[in-house]
Scaffold this active site. Sequence first.
Site, mmCIF file in Angstrom:
data_model
loop_
_atom_site.group_PDB
_atom_site.id
_atom_site.type_symbol
_atom_site.label_atom_id
_atom_site.label_comp_id
_atom_site.label_asym_id
_atom_site.label_seq_id
_atom_site.Cartn_x
_atom_site.Cartn_y
_atom_site.Cartn_z
ATOM 1 N N ILE A 158 0.832 -1.206 0.000
ATOM 2 C CA ILE A 158 0.000 0.000 0.000
ATOM 3 C C ILE A 158 0.866 1.254 0.000
ATOM 4 O O ILE A 158 0.626 2.203 -0.760
ATOM 5 C CB ILE A 158 -0.959 -0.004 1.199
ATOM 6 C CG1 ILE A 158 -1.905 -1.202 1.118
ATOM 7 C CG2 ILE A 158 -1.747 1.301 1.251
ATOM 8 C CD1 ILE A 158 -2.781 -1.378 2.348
ATOM 9 N N ASP A 177 11.293 2.887 6.265
ATOM 10 C CA ASP A 177 10.875 1.509 6.485
ATOM 11 C C ASP A 177 12.122 0.703 6.825
ATOM 12 O O ASP A 177 13.226 1.041 6.388
ATOM 13 C CB ASP A 177 10.196 0.934 5.236
ATOM 14 C CG ASP A 177 9.322 -0.275 5.557
ATOM 15 O OD1 ASP A 177 9.728 -1.089 6.400
ATOM 16 O OD2 ASP A 177 8.239 -0.400 4.958
ATOM 17 N N CYS A 206 1.930 1.717 7.752
ATOM 18 C CA CYS A 206 2.654 0.654 8.458
ATOM 19 C C CYS A 206 1.694 -0.147 9.334
ATOM 20 O O CYS A 206 0.642 0.350 9.734
ATOM 21 C CB CYS A 206 3.781 1.240 9.311
ATOM 22 S SG CYS A 206 3.303 2.661 10.294
ATOM 23 N N ARG A 235 -3.768 2.185 10.622
ATOM 24 C CA ARG A 235 -4.353 1.770 11.886
ATOM 25 C C ARG A 235 -4.506 2.985 12.792
ATOM 26 O O ARG A 235 -3.592 3.805 12.913
ATOM 27 C CB ARG A 235 -3.483 0.707 12.583
ATOM 28 C CG ARG A 235 -3.476 -0.636 11.875
ATOM 29 C CD ARG A 235 -4.809 -1.351 12.002
ATOM 30 N NE ARG A 235 -4.855 -2.595 11.232
ATOM 31 C CZ ARG A 235 -5.324 -2.695 10.005
ATOM 32 N NH1 ARG A 235 -5.775 -1.622 9.367
ATOM 33 N NH2 ARG A 235 -5.353 -3.857 9.381
ATOM 34 N N ASP A 259 -8.932 7.828 7.812
ATOM 35 C CA ASP A 259 -9.863 6.750 7.503
ATOM 36 C C ASP A 259 -9.935 5.760 8.654
ATOM 37 O O ASP A 259 -10.798 4.890 8.674
ATOM 38 C CB ASP A 259 -9.429 6.033 6.217
ATOM 39 C CG ASP A 259 -10.481 5.051 5.711
ATOM 40 O OD1 ASP A 259 -11.680 5.437 5.680
ATOM 41 O OD2 ASP A 259 -10.129 3.917 5.356
ATOM 42 N N GLU A 264 -12.795 3.738 16.633
ATOM 43 C CA GLU A 264 -13.699 3.275 15.584
ATOM 44 C C GLU A 264 -14.443 1.989 15.936
ATOM 45 O O GLU A 264 -15.536 1.742 15.440
ATOM 46 C CB GLU A 264 -12.951 3.081 14.272
ATOM 47 C CG GLU A 264 -11.958 1.939 14.260
ATOM 48 C CD GLU A 264 -11.230 1.863 12.917
ATOM 49 O OE1 GLU A 264 -11.244 0.784 12.319
ATOM 50 O OE2 GLU A 264 -10.656 2.856 12.500
ATOM 51 N N HIS A 296 -13.318 4.057 7.624
ATOM 52 C CA HIS A 296 -12.503 2.867 7.324
ATOM 53 C C HIS A 296 -12.939 2.250 5.987
ATOM 54 O O HIS A 296 -13.163 1.037 5.890
ATOM 55 C CB HIS A 296 -12.632 1.843 8.445
ATOM 56 C CG HIS A 296 -11.415 0.966 8.577
ATOM 57 N ND1 HIS A 296 -10.909 0.569 9.790
ATOM 58 C CD2 HIS A 296 -10.600 0.414 7.651
ATOM 59 C CE1 HIS A 296 -9.849 -0.200 9.601
ATOM 60 N NE2 HIS A 296 -9.644 -0.303 8.299
#
Length: 329
Positions: A158, A177, A206, A235, A259, A264, A296
């Site tokens: 992604i 990363d 991540c 997340r 998102d 949530e 989401h």
Amino acid sequence: MKILFFGTKNYDREFFDKGLKEEKYKDIDIHYIEPNLTPETAELAHGYDAVCAFVNMDLGKETVDILHEMGVKLILMRCAGYNNVDVDEAKKRGITVMRVPSYSPEAVAEHAMALALTANRHTHKAYIRGRENDFSLSGLLGVNLFHKTAGIVGTGRIGAAMARICHGFGMKVLATDVYHNPSLDFAEYVDFDTLLHEADLISLHCPMTEENHHMINLDSIAKMKDGVILVNTSRGGLIKTDDLIQGIRDGKFFAVGLDVYEEETGFVYEDMSDQILDRSTMARLLSFPNVMVTSHQGFFTKEALEAISHTTLENVITFIEGKESPNTL
């Protein structure tokens, strides 16, 4: 194999029923129910071989233990994330957990850019104004992304897709990363602090781990440029929400697109339009004019849903045949 499908939406049933028409899945029997999987609903799985769950459900120790008592041998996560699953407890109870590690990276990345563009150019506000015949431009000022610097945190499938989108926008791309993605020859890998200092747009891609929990906090926010755009489609726990709210109030962010968010679970994917939110954090986020919040939905494309149903059904076949799979946790 009998599978109890929790948290069913009409689109879930549509794409899974379509997949079940293939001959090789003729021995799979799915029963769809609306309730989410929680400790309170886990007993509904009595008499089923497997359950199918999603990222917004509670598969902690208590739920897993009840599923074990009900005779469940397989937990199918129709998503990539599994931080809501007590995998260790499942292994202890002899329950296999399988997921969909990749469905459509481009779906999530494109939504991330949509959030950045919408929050930046206030498209959501302009749309509402237009419906009221208000065509004024006050409060709609944005910034160019062309020739700005994008900071991509996490360059898996992604993150790499988002990096390519940013590169296509004419942005300089910085990435951080542990593993460097060789396909991103246009990106410059830097440490996290350097990315925070230099990026005009920061996009989080991540996984959720103990190490990066609340990686966006008062300290990391202070290191960012003034007027930065922050996007999170990964997340909710990556961001310490109270610190984000403080940063928004302090004028640190030009725009924020979310998102995912810490609160949530419980109301994501549900219609709460006739209720008063009992959690003040979400209400505060929704009150800011430069914050764009979606439910989401980064995964929510036709291509992604087809991939999710296909991989989930393939996971069932793999389990039945006793084969090893990289999708097993």
